[in-house]
Motif scaffolding. Structure first.
Motif, PDB file in Angstrom:
ATOM      1  N   PRO A  82       0.783  -1.238   0.000  1.00  0.00           N
ATOM      2  CA  PRO A  82       0.000   0.000   0.000  1.00  0.00           C
ATOM      3  C   PRO A  82       0.819   1.296   0.000  1.00  0.00           C
ATOM      4  O   PRO A  82       0.244   2.371  -0.034  1.00  0.00           O
ATOM      5  CB  PRO A  82      -0.784  -0.105   1.321  1.00  0.00           C
ATOM      6  CG  PRO A  82       0.158  -0.823   2.238  1.00  0.00           C
ATOM      7  CD  PRO A  82       0.868  -1.834   1.362  1.00  0.00           C
ATOM      8  N   GLY A  83       2.142   1.220   0.031  1.00  0.00           N
ATOM      9  CA  GLY A  83       2.964   2.395   0.305  1.00  0.00           C
ATOM     10  C   GLY A  83       2.756   3.605  -0.576  1.00  0.00           C
ATOM     11  O   GLY A  83       2.573   4.727  -0.084  1.00  0.00           O
ATOM     12  N   LEU A  84       2.788   3.433  -1.893  1.00  0.00           N
ATOM     13  CA  LEU A  84       2.591   4.574  -2.793  1.00  0.00           C
ATOM     14  C   LEU A  84       1.204   5.167  -2.649  1.00  0.00           C
ATOM     15  O   LEU A  84       1.028   6.394  -2.724  1.00  0.00           O
ATOM     16  CB  LEU A  84       2.806   4.149  -4.250  1.00  0.00           C
ATOM     17  CG  LEU A  84       4.230   3.973  -4.761  1.00  0.00           C
ATOM     18  CD1 LEU A  84       4.214   3.552  -6.224  1.00  0.00           C
ATOM     19  CD2 LEU A  84       5.056   5.258  -4.592  1.00  0.00           C
ATOM     20  N   VAL A  85       0.213   4.306  -2.459  1.00  0.00           N
ATOM     21  CA  VAL A  85      -1.171   4.782  -2.322  1.00  0.00           C
ATOM     22  C   VAL A  85      -1.330   5.590  -1.036  1.00  0.00           C
ATOM     23  O   VAL A  85      -1.963   6.650  -1.024  1.00  0.00           O
ATOM     24  CB  VAL A  85      -2.142   3.585  -2.351  1.00  0.00           C
ATOM     25  CG1 VAL A  85      -3.569   4.047  -2.123  1.00  0.00           C
ATOM     26  CG2 VAL A  85      -2.030   2.850  -3.682  1.00  0.00           C
ATOM     27  N   VAL A  86      -0.741   5.103   0.035  1.00  0.00           N
ATOM     28  CA  VAL A  86      -0.745   5.849   1.298  1.00  0.00           C
ATOM     29  C   VAL A  86      -0.124   7.225   1.095  1.00  0.00           C
ATOM     30  O   VAL A  86      -0.669   8.247   1.528  1.00  0.00           O
ATOM     31  CB  VAL A  86       0.033   5.058   2.376  1.00  0.00           C
ATOM     32  CG1 VAL A  86       0.345   5.937   3.583  1.00  0.00           C
ATOM     33  CG2 VAL A  86      -0.749   3.821   2.797  1.00  0.00           C
ATOM     34  N   ARG A 106      14.969  -3.207  -9.140  1.00  0.00           N
ATOM     35  CA  ARG A 106      14.093  -2.762 -10.238  1.00  0.00           C
ATOM     36  C   ARG A 106      12.779  -2.208  -9.693  1.00  0.00           C
ATOM     37  O   ARG A 106      12.282  -1.178 -10.167  1.00  0.00           O
ATOM     38  CB  ARG A 106      13.827  -3.910 -11.210  1.00  0.00           C
ATOM     39  CG  ARG A 106      15.074  -4.405 -11.935  1.00  0.00           C
ATOM     40  CD  ARG A 106      14.718  -5.484 -12.932  1.00  0.00           C
ATOM     41  NE  ARG A 106      14.001  -6.584 -12.294  1.00  0.00           N
ATOM     42  CZ  ARG A 106      13.316  -7.519 -12.944  1.00  0.00           C
ATOM     43  NH1 ARG A 106      13.242  -7.484 -14.261  1.00  0.00           N
ATOM     44  NH2 ARG A 106      12.703  -8.488 -12.291  1.00  0.00           N
ATOM     45  N   LYS A 107      12.229  -2.886  -8.708  1.00  0.00           N
ATOM     46  CA  LYS A 107      10.995  -2.390  -8.101  1.00  0.00           C
ATOM     47  C   LYS A 107      11.259  -1.079  -7.353  1.00  0.00           C
ATOM     48  O   LYS A 107      10.423  -0.174  -7.369  1.00  0.00           O
ATOM     49  CB  LYS A 107      10.398  -3.444  -7.172  1.00  0.00           C
ATOM     50  CG  LYS A 107       9.872  -4.661  -7.917  1.00  0.00           C
ATOM     51  CD  LYS A 107       9.331  -5.715  -6.970  1.00  0.00           C
ATOM     52  CE  LYS A 107       8.818  -6.922  -7.742  1.00  0.00           C
ATOM     53  NZ  LYS A 107       8.318  -7.994  -6.846  1.00  0.00           N
ATOM     54  N   ALA A 108      12.406  -0.985  -6.707  1.00  0.00           N
ATOM     55  CA  ALA A 108      12.765   0.260  -6.015  1.00  0.00           C
ATOM     56  C   ALA A 108      12.866   1.415  -7.007  1.00  0.00           C
ATOM     57  O   ALA A 108      12.465   2.547  -6.710  1.00  0.00           O
ATOM     58  CB  ALA A 108      14.082   0.087  -5.257  1.00  0.00           C
ATOM     59  N   ALA A 109      13.397   1.127  -8.200  1.00  0.00           N
ATOM     60  CA  ALA A 109      13.490   2.164  -9.239  1.00  0.00           C
ATOM     61  C   ALA A 109      12.097   2.619  -9.665  1.00  0.00           C
ATOM     62  O   ALA A 109      11.858   3.819  -9.881  1.00  0.00           O
ATOM     63  CB  ALA A 109      14.261   1.638 -10.444  1.00  0.00           C
ATOM     64  N   PHE A 110      11.174   1.681  -9.781  1.00  0.00           N
ATOM     65  CA  PHE A 110       9.794   2.048 -10.115  1.00  0.00           C
ATOM     66  C   PHE A 110       9.193   2.924  -9.021  1.00  0.00           C
ATOM     67  O   PHE A 110       8.549   3.946  -9.310  1.00  0.00           O
ATOM     68  CB  PHE A 110       8.926   0.793 -10.288  1.00  0.00           C
ATOM     69  CG  PHE A 110       7.451   1.082 -10.230  1.00  0.00           C
ATOM     70  CD1 PHE A 110       6.797   1.666 -11.312  1.00  0.00           C
ATOM     71  CD2 PHE A 110       6.719   0.805  -9.084  1.00  0.00           C
ATOM     72  CE1 PHE A 110       5.440   1.971 -11.246  1.00  0.00           C
ATOM     73  CE2 PHE A 110       5.367   1.093  -9.009  1.00  0.00           C
ATOM     74  CZ  PHE A 110       4.727   1.685 -10.096  1.00  0.00           C
ATOM     75  N   LEU A 111       9.394   2.547  -7.787  1.00  0.00           N
ATOM     76  CA  LEU A 111       8.836   3.313  -6.671  1.00  0.00           C
ATOM     77  C   LEU A 111       9.366   4.747  -6.663  1.00  0.00           C
ATOM     78  O   LEU A 111       8.609   5.701  -6.449  1.00  0.00           O
ATOM     79  CB  LEU A 111       9.163   2.625  -5.340  1.00  0.00           C
ATOM     80  CG  LEU A 111       8.552   1.236  -5.129  1.00  0.00           C
ATOM     81  CD1 LEU A 111       9.127   0.590  -3.869  1.00  0.00           C
ATOM     82  CD2 LEU A 111       7.029   1.317  -5.042  1.00  0.00           C
ATOM     83  N   ARG A 112      10.668   4.898  -6.922  1.00  0.00           N
ATOM     84  CA  ARG A 112      11.259   6.241  -6.955  1.00  0.00           C
ATOM     85  C   ARG A 112      10.673   7.070  -8.089  1.00  0.00           C
ATOM     86  O   ARG A 112      10.369   8.260  -7.912  1.00  0.00           O
ATOM     87  CB  ARG A 112      12.782   6.143  -7.096  1.00  0.00           C
ATOM     88  CG  ARG A 112      13.522   5.833  -5.821  1.00  0.00           C
ATOM     89  CD  ARG A 112      15.018   6.056  -5.972  1.00  0.00           C
ATOM     90  NE  ARG A 112      15.600   5.106  -6.913  1.00  0.00           N
ATOM     91  CZ  ARG A 112      16.128   3.936  -6.577  1.00  0.00           C
ATOM     92  NH1 ARG A 112      16.150   3.574  -5.309  1.00  0.00           N
ATOM     93  NH2 ARG A 112      16.650   3.138  -7.498  1.00  0.00           N
ATOM     94  N   GLU A 113      10.510   6.467  -9.256  1.00  0.00           N
ATOM     95  CA  GLU A 113       9.978   7.196 -10.403  1.00  0.00           C
ATOM     96  C   GLU A 113       8.517   7.588 -10.176  1.00  0.00           C
ATOM     97  O   GLU A 113       8.105   8.707 -10.507  1.00  0.00           O
ATOM     98  CB  GLU A 113      10.117   6.351 -11.672  1.00  0.00           C
ATOM     99  CG  GLU A 113       9.620   7.023 -12.939  1.00  0.00           C
ATOM    100  CD  GLU A 113      10.423   8.252 -13.348  1.00  0.00           C
ATOM    101  OE1 GLU A 113      10.063   8.874 -14.364  1.00  0.00           O
ATOM    102  OE2 GLU A 113      11.408   8.606 -12.655  1.00  0.00           O
ATOM    103  N   ALA A 114       7.738   6.685  -9.605  1.00  0.00           N
ATOM    104  CA  ALA A 114       6.335   6.993  -9.308  1.00  0.00           C
ATOM    105  C   ALA A 114       6.237   8.123  -8.286  1.00  0.00           C
ATOM    106  O   ALA A 114       5.415   9.035  -8.432  1.00  0.00           O
ATOM    107  CB  ALA A 114       5.617   5.744  -8.797  1.00  0.00           C
ATOM    108  N   ALA A 115       7.078   8.067  -7.270  1.00  0.00           N
ATOM    109  CA  ALA A 115       7.070   9.119  -6.247  1.00  0.00           C
ATOM    110  C   ALA A 115       7.458  10.467  -6.850  1.00  0.00           C
ATOM    111  O   ALA A 115       6.891  11.506  -6.498  1.00  0.00           O
ATOM    112  CB  ALA A 115       8.012   8.750  -5.112  1.00  0.00           C
TER     113      ALA A 115
END
Length: 235
Positions: A82-86, A106-115
């Motif tokens: 739920p992290g990005l949604v929160v 790779r998932k961490a890179a996605f999270l950074r880009e989304a943030a």
């Protein structure tokens, strides 16, 4: 690429309404998820058409349970749920601080880009959970996780946060009662189970306190019933 069902978006937002600004941030996250999903398995492919209900609303249902908390750590963030949604909800709060812990680079890179694209109050730590707990724990009000580990192991990972007063909000499946029974053999747990708003077999486990029992209890001398104080089971 699977088509994202627009009707599913409407269903999800009717279940878990958000502000227009939050909705716009969520749209950015979903669009990027769909793009990256072509090369990285961020969510189960079959769930992409219903990403709004299955992943967005599933995450949003935690927000009312967190009260006014704005300092949050999400363990094993994966595709951002739920992290990005929160963080998309908390972005309207000046003091918001959401830490996403994800060891897959790779998932961490996605999270950074989304943030970055959605302008979220997020810090991404591409490390193992055990390595970051001591750094992140002070001041954290909520620790969350979704489909990360069985409850006994999850409590071990979350303990540095729970021990200093954070509330645990854990998205669990239909076996949550069995997980609690197992965990209560080695933990004294103050917890409450809520039925999921989005998944007929899912639950939200609210852990207000979890304390490891002594070695004698782990060895089997303590009954499971003594280890679990249930605040309520809402179905």
């Amino acid at each position: 690429m699977s088509h994202i069902d627009s009707a599913d978006r409407s269903r999800a937002l009717s279940l878990t309404p958000v502000s227009r600004e939050t909705e716009q941030r969520l749209e950015i996250i979903v669009a990027l998820l769909a793009k990256w999903q072509r090369t990285i398995n961020l969510v189960a492919p079959a769930t992409l058409p219903v990403v709004w209900t299955r992943h967005i609303a599933d995450s949003l249902q935690l927000m009312p349970l967190a009260g006014e908390a704005t300092r949050w750590v999400d363990l094993g963030s994966g595709g951002g749920f739920p992290g990005l949604v929160v963080a998309a909800v908390l972005a309207e709060r000046r003091d918001a601080d959401v830490t996403l812990v994800e060891s897959d680079s790779r998932k961490a890179a996605f999270l950074r880009e989304a943030a970055r694209l959605a302008d979220l109050p997020v810090t991404v730590l591409p490390s193992r959970i055990e390595q970051v707990a001591a750094v992140v724990a002070p001041g954290v009000e909520v620790v969350s996780a979704r489909a990360l580990a069985p409850l006994p192991r999850l409590l071990e990972l979350a303990l540095p946060f729970l021990a200093q007063g954070a509330t645990g909000l854990f998205l669990k499946g239909q076996d949550v009662d069995n997980e609690l029974t197992q965990a209560s053999k080695s933990w004294r747990i103050d917890a409450e189970i809520r039925a999921s708003l989005t998944d007929g077999g899912g639950h939200v486990l609210i852990v207000r306190k979890a304390v490891p029992l002594g070695p004698e209890a782990v060895g089997g001398k303590s009954s499971g019933g003594k280890g679990f104080s249930q605040g309520g089971h809402h179905g």
